[in-house]
Design a protein around this motif. Structure first.
Motif, PDB file in Angstrom:
ATOM      1  N   SER A  90      -6.542 -38.867   0.631  1.00  0.00           N
ATOM      2  CA  SER A  90      -5.932 -38.166  -0.500  1.00  0.00           C
ATOM      3  C   SER A  90      -5.484 -39.131  -1.596  1.00  0.00           C
ATOM      4  O   SER A  90      -5.483 -38.784  -2.785  1.00  0.00           O
ATOM      5  CB  SER A  90      -4.736 -37.337  -0.019  1.00  0.00           C
ATOM      6  N   SER A 116      -7.645 -39.741  -4.711  1.00  0.00           N
ATOM      7  CA  SER A 116      -7.771 -38.724  -5.759  1.00  0.00           C
ATOM      8  C   SER A 116      -6.970 -39.060  -7.013  1.00  0.00           C
ATOM      9  O   SER A 116      -7.193 -38.464  -8.068  1.00  0.00           O
ATOM     10  CB  SER A 116      -7.318 -37.359  -5.224  1.00  0.00           C
ATOM     11  N   MET A 175      -7.617 -37.880 -10.878  1.00  0.00           N
ATOM     12  CA  MET A 175      -6.635 -36.993 -11.491  1.00  0.00           C
ATOM     13  C   MET A 175      -6.170 -37.533 -12.841  1.00  0.00           C
ATOM     14  O   MET A 175      -6.036 -36.796 -13.820  1.00  0.00           O
ATOM     15  CB  MET A 175      -5.444 -36.800 -10.555  1.00  0.00           C
ATOM     16  N   THR A 233     -13.916 -35.142  -8.154  1.00  0.00           N
ATOM     17  CA  THR A 233     -14.486 -35.449  -6.847  1.00  0.00           C
ATOM     18  C   THR A 233     -13.909 -36.760  -6.337  1.00  0.00           C
ATOM     19  O   THR A 233     -13.671 -37.684  -7.097  1.00  0.00           O
ATOM     20  CB  THR A 233     -16.020 -35.522  -6.913  1.00  0.00           C
ATOM     21  N   VAL A 246     -10.169 -35.302  -2.292  1.00  0.00           N
ATOM     22  CA  VAL A 246      -9.582 -33.958  -2.169  1.00  0.00           C
ATOM     23  C   VAL A 246      -9.729 -33.493  -0.728  1.00  0.00           C
ATOM     24  O   VAL A 246     -10.828 -33.177  -0.271  1.00  0.00           O
ATOM     25  CB  VAL A 246     -10.244 -32.963  -3.138  1.00  0.00           C
ATOM     26  N   HIS A 247      -8.610 -33.460  -0.008  1.00  0.00           N
ATOM     27  CA  HIS A 247      -8.610 -33.079   1.398  1.00  0.00           C
ATOM     28  C   HIS A 247      -7.814 -31.804   1.663  1.00  0.00           C
ATOM     29  O   HIS A 247      -8.055 -31.125   2.666  1.00  0.00           O
ATOM     30  CB  HIS A 247      -8.029 -34.212   2.254  1.00  0.00           C
ATOM     31  N   ASP A 289      -3.995 -31.422  -2.892  1.00  0.00           N
ATOM     32  CA  ASP A 289      -4.892 -32.310  -3.643  1.00  0.00           C
ATOM     33  C   ASP A 289      -5.650 -31.523  -4.706  1.00  0.00           C
ATOM     34  O   ASP A 289      -5.765 -31.951  -5.853  1.00  0.00           O
ATOM     35  CB  ASP A 289      -5.901 -32.977  -2.706  1.00  0.00           C
ATOM     36  N   ALA A 290      -6.183 -30.375  -4.320  1.00  0.00           N
ATOM     37  CA  ALA A 290      -6.965 -29.557  -5.253  1.00  0.00           C
ATOM     38  C   ALA A 290      -6.097 -29.013  -6.382  1.00  0.00           C
ATOM     39  O   ALA A 290      -6.509 -29.012  -7.554  1.00  0.00           O
ATOM     40  CB  ALA A 290      -7.633 -28.412  -4.491  1.00  0.00           C
ATOM     41  N   MET A 306      -5.477 -31.529  -9.079  1.00  0.00           N
ATOM     42  CA  MET A 306      -6.648 -31.696  -9.944  1.00  0.00           C
ATOM     43  C   MET A 306      -6.734 -30.564 -10.972  1.00  0.00           C
ATOM     44  O   MET A 306      -7.038 -30.790 -12.146  1.00  0.00           O
ATOM     45  CB  MET A 306      -7.921 -31.733  -9.107  1.00  0.00           C
ATOM     46  N   VAL A 349     -13.265 -28.387  -8.218  1.00  0.00           N
ATOM     47  CA  VAL A 349     -12.840 -29.477  -7.349  1.00  0.00           C
ATOM     48  C   VAL A 349     -13.863 -29.623  -6.227  1.00  0.00           C
ATOM     49  O   VAL A 349     -14.140 -28.660  -5.501  1.00  0.00           O
ATOM     50  CB  VAL A 349     -11.439 -29.204  -6.764  1.00  0.00           C
ATOM     51  N   MET A 367     -15.302 -31.203  -2.665  1.00  0.00           N
ATOM     52  CA  MET A 367     -14.831 -31.689  -1.371  1.00  0.00           C
ATOM     53  C   MET A 367     -16.017 -32.294  -0.623  1.00  0.00           C
ATOM     54  O   MET A 367     -17.115 -31.743  -0.652  1.00  0.00           O
ATOM     55  CB  MET A 367     -14.199 -30.563  -0.548  1.00  0.00           C
ATOM     56  N   ALA A 391      -7.922 -25.088   2.487  1.00  0.00           N
ATOM     57  CA  ALA A 391      -7.580 -25.456   1.112  1.00  0.00           C
ATOM     58  C   ALA A 391      -7.563 -24.233   0.204  1.00  0.00           C
ATOM     59  O   ALA A 391      -6.661 -24.069  -0.626  1.00  0.00           O
ATOM     60  CB  ALA A 391      -8.570 -26.497   0.589  1.00  0.00           C
TER      61      ALA A 391
END
Length: 336
Positions: free
Chosen positions: A221, A224, A228, A245, A248-249, A253-254, A257, A265, A267, A282
């Motif tokens: 993570s 990212s 970002m 990209t 993003v776990h 995280d998403a 973004m 986003v 993964m 997620a």
């Protein structure tokens, strides 16, 4: 339930989570499982320029000139039965399009101008909904300037856009002296989006054997944060799709973004580690977080913390850097 829909390269998507290019795209059943888990589109595994060229060289050597090998030529397959990497890739596009109800994005990985036009045309004819151009050129020659590398990428994009009508997304590395300037140039040359960032698998050294080894390093993570930052800097200054990209776990995280300004986003590592469940978790987490904070849609939250909302985004980024340094405190028990 919040409205999770977004747009990716001009394609309407039911949500912003899109599996990026991984070996999972080689297996139609795995792709189906990802769609069932909520994937809004899928980027196929990359077709590498080197593989296509090796196939062409192999056909030239063994099939078109079999007489050069005497009796051995009798054991070679007939040319019509030969199945190249490109043939397999085009067939995979057909299979995925026939079995999935979500957009399928083909991925090209290479650096030379020759051959991209024909490859892109064939992928379009095979039914791909979009193309991801993963232009990877390592500038190891000190005589090659940065501007020449950028011009090479843009020439590649122009060549491709001359023959394909599909939206093209450029997957970029973070190694640009002025990323916003290059992204604007890519947009003017016809790019429908950029994907930030490509993670290069770096060679390592085995200290026991003193060999250089190649290992796949999956993201965390923390990886990212670079993406970002640049998504936030770009949002508001360009009109193309911004795809985040790398690293993003989780739902958190998403969401970061999206708040920074990403349209979609991607993964990858999380899916390789945990399978489709990572995507499902997620997606559920994004919806729950938005509902708890009374966000009605992804469109409402997208870019609400982007850099264009600051008077001077570059100065803001530098101030954040200084604040981060000043706020550091050593762990308990550590003395300097």
């Amino acid at each position: 339930m919040p409205d999770l829909s977004t747009t990716y390269l001009g394609l309407p998507l039911k949500n912003p989570l899109v599996p990026s290019s991984t070996p999972l795209g080689r297996d139609p059943d795995a792709a189906l499982h990802l769609e069932d888990a909520g994937a809004a589109a899928i980027v196929m595994h990359s077709l590498f320029e080197e593989d296509v060229r090796n196939d062409e060289a192999m056909m030239e050597r063994f099939l078109l000139h079999p007489d050069a090998f005497g009796e051995a030529a009798g054991h070679l397959p007939a040319a019509p039965d030969y199945r190249s990497r490109l043939d397999g890739y085009l067939e995979q596009i057909h299979v995925l399009k026939s079995r999935l109800g979500i957009p399928v994005v083909a991925s090209l990985n290479g650096s030379s101008l020759t051959g991209w036009v024909e490859l892109g045309r064939e992928m379009q004819q095979a039914g791909a909904d979009a193309l991801e151009l993963n232009a990877w050129f390592v500038a190891g020659d000190p005589k090659v300037c940065g501007e020449a590398v950028e011009d090479h990428y843009l020439s590649l994009l122009r060549e491709l856009k001359m023959v394909v009508d599909l939206p093209v997304c450029m997957k970029l590395s973070p190694f640009f002296s002025s990323l916003p300037h290059f992204v604007r140039q890519a947009e003017s040359c016809g790019a429908a989006g950029v994907s930030l960032f490509n993670r290069f698998f770096q060679p390592d050294i085995d200290l026991a054997t003193l060999d250089v080894v190649d290992r796949a390093q999956l993201s965390t993570s923390a990886d990212s944060l670079l993406t970002m930052r640049w998504i936030a800097m770009l949002r508001g200054s360009v009109g193309l799709t911004l795809a985040a990209t790398g690293g993003v776990h989780t739902a958190h995280d998403a969401l970061k973004m999206l708040l920074a300004g990403a349209d979609v986003v991607h993964m990858a590592s999380a899916l390789l580690l945990r399978g489709p469940q990572a995507l499902r978790d997620a997606l559920d987490g994004i919806a729950a977080w938005m509902e708890a904070r009374e966000y009605e849609s992804v469109a409402q939250l997208k870019g609400s913390l982007a850099g264009h909302r600051q008077r001077d985004p570059a100065a803001f980024a530098r101030t954040a850097y200084l604040n981060a340094l000043d706020s550091f405190t050593p762990p308990p028990g550590v003395r300097y």
